[in-house]
Design an enzyme around this catalytic site. Structure first.
Site, PDB file in Angstrom:
ATOM      1  N   LYS A 128      24.336  38.401  43.808  1.00 60.46           N
ATOM      2  CA  LYS A 128      24.719  39.626  43.088  1.00 60.46           C
ATOM      3  C   LYS A 128      25.089  39.310  41.630  1.00 60.46           C
ATOM      4  CE  LYS A 128      26.746  43.665  42.291  1.00 60.46           C
ATOM      5  NZ  LYS A 128      26.062  44.910  42.141  1.00 60.46           N
ATOM      6  N   LEU A 159      36.279  47.192  47.925  1.00 54.08           N
ATOM      7  CA  LEU A 159      37.417  47.248  47.004  1.00 54.08           C
ATOM      8  C   LEU A 159      36.990  46.874  45.589  1.00 54.08           C
ATOM      9  CD1 LEU A 159      39.641  45.465  49.618  1.00 54.08           C
ATOM     10  CD2 LEU A 159      39.958  47.827  48.857  1.00 54.08           C
ATOM     11  N   PRO A 160      37.825  47.202  44.584  1.00 52.24           N
ATOM     12  CA  PRO A 160      37.384  46.990  43.199  1.00 52.24           C
ATOM     13  C   PRO A 160      37.112  45.523  42.833  1.00 52.24           C
ATOM     14  CG  PRO A 160      39.280  48.468  43.262  1.00 52.24           C
ATOM     15  CD  PRO A 160      39.098  47.939  44.651  1.00 52.24           C
TER      16      PRO A 160
END
Ligand code: NAD
Length: 298
Positions: A174, A68-69
């Site tokens: 990340k 998802l965004p």
């Protein structure tokens, strides 16, 4: 395996496609019906659609993956009475591959664990090209035994699968990597622009940097100066690649995480402000290496 997949955007759609090609049985959901229909049309008879996360949660899955965004979308899909956590049977395995802040990843994983479910955060790098080719890097946080159990699934979508430690650590890896990338891209852009404006040929300058101590990925693989390297966004008008707004999003996540940890990130914050300026000027959809345009004469 029977796998639920939620979020069929630029990344999720090819990732789901690779799981189908590997022989898994998929049930998918996205708010945008056209995205669901496109995936089903690309793989006739190999996948089906659920009407909502709640329906998907109750459809007898072995595993549910989300792509998802941002954090608010992850919360919308996982939490609340209509969310996954309230509706999956116990011992369900959940993997979130969205890039979100580590804090939210830990909160959702902890709620999931309190209900007897397994959750891994597994953000990716490698972009849409890596998603298509099944060569993504997965940075995975959570219980190591759960990581081992699903390594084979990750390997259908990626080729570099790294266990990063406790829950949220995939997101930490990340976000920290992308903060460094944002900083190093601005540094490379600044150095290349200065050298060229002082009279250097950009290719010769890049060659020297790339065999000297200034070398980095932004200079030797993704050089922002047009024409230095072929087949990268700077040589095709900064189209394709990794959008400046996505870089801005990741710098925002780093800033948020740093604030919570009371950890100074002066260069990361400056990089965020520089990308914010660039985005405000209407450049958010360009590849992030277009940041060099801030330093070059028109
Ligand atoms: P995207 O916007 O193309 O796709 C997201 C999808 O999620 C959309 O199809 C949207 O309709 C769907 N969605 C949103 N809210 C939903 C909800 N409540 N229920 C169901 N579906 C919902 O984004 P993307 O490019 O596929 O990126 C996904 C994630 O991967 C982001 O966190 C991004 O930062 C990260 N990422 C992207 C890239 C890239 O190059 N695009 C690279 C690495 C990581």
């Amino acid at each position: 395996m029977k796998i639920g997949f939620i979020g069929l955007g630029n990344m999720g759609s090819p990732m789901a496609g690779n799981l189908i090609k590997a022989g898994h049985d998929l049930v998918v959901f996205d708010l945008v019906e056209a995205s669901v229909n496109m995936l089903l049309a690309q793989h006739p008879g190999k996948a089906s659609a659920a009407a909502s996360p709640r329906m998907l949660a109750g459809a007898g899955m072995d595993l549910i993956i989300t792509m998802l965004p941002a954090s608010q979308h992850v919360k919308a899909v996982y939490l609340g009475p209509e969310g996954l956590l309230a509706n999956v049977p116990q011992r369900m395995a959940l993997i979130d591959s969205s890039t979100i802040d580590p804090q939210t990843a830990r909160e959702v994983a902890s709620l999931s664990a309190s209900q007897g479910n397994v959750m891994l955060d597994a953000p990716v790098s490698g972009g849409t090209g890596g998603a298509e080719a099944g060569t993504l890097t997965f940075m995975v946080g959570g219980n190591e035994a759960d990581f081992d159990r699903f390594k084979n699934i990750f390997s259908k979508m990626g080729k570099n699968i790294v266990y990063c430690g406790a829950s949220g650590n995939g997101q930490v890896a990340k976000v920290v990597n992308n903060m460094l990338l944002g900083i190093s891209m601005i540094g490379t852009a600044e150095a290349m622009s200065l050298g060229v404006s002082l009279g250097m040929d950009p290719k010769i300058l890049a060659g020297i940097i790339n065999t000297s101590s200034g070398r980095c990925w932004s200079s030797d693989t993704y050089n922002p100066y047009p024409g230095v390297l072929e087949n990268i966004p700077s040589s095709r008008g900064y189209t394709g690649g990794f959008g400046a707004d996505l870089m801005l999003k990741d710098l925002g996540l780093a800033a948020e995480a740093a604030k919570l940890a009371k950890q100074p990130i002066p260069l990361g914050s400056l990089a965020q402000q520089i990308y914010q300026t660039f985005s405000m000027q209407g450049n958010g959809a360009l590849d992030f290496s277009a940041i060099i345009n801030l330093f070059r004469k028109k």
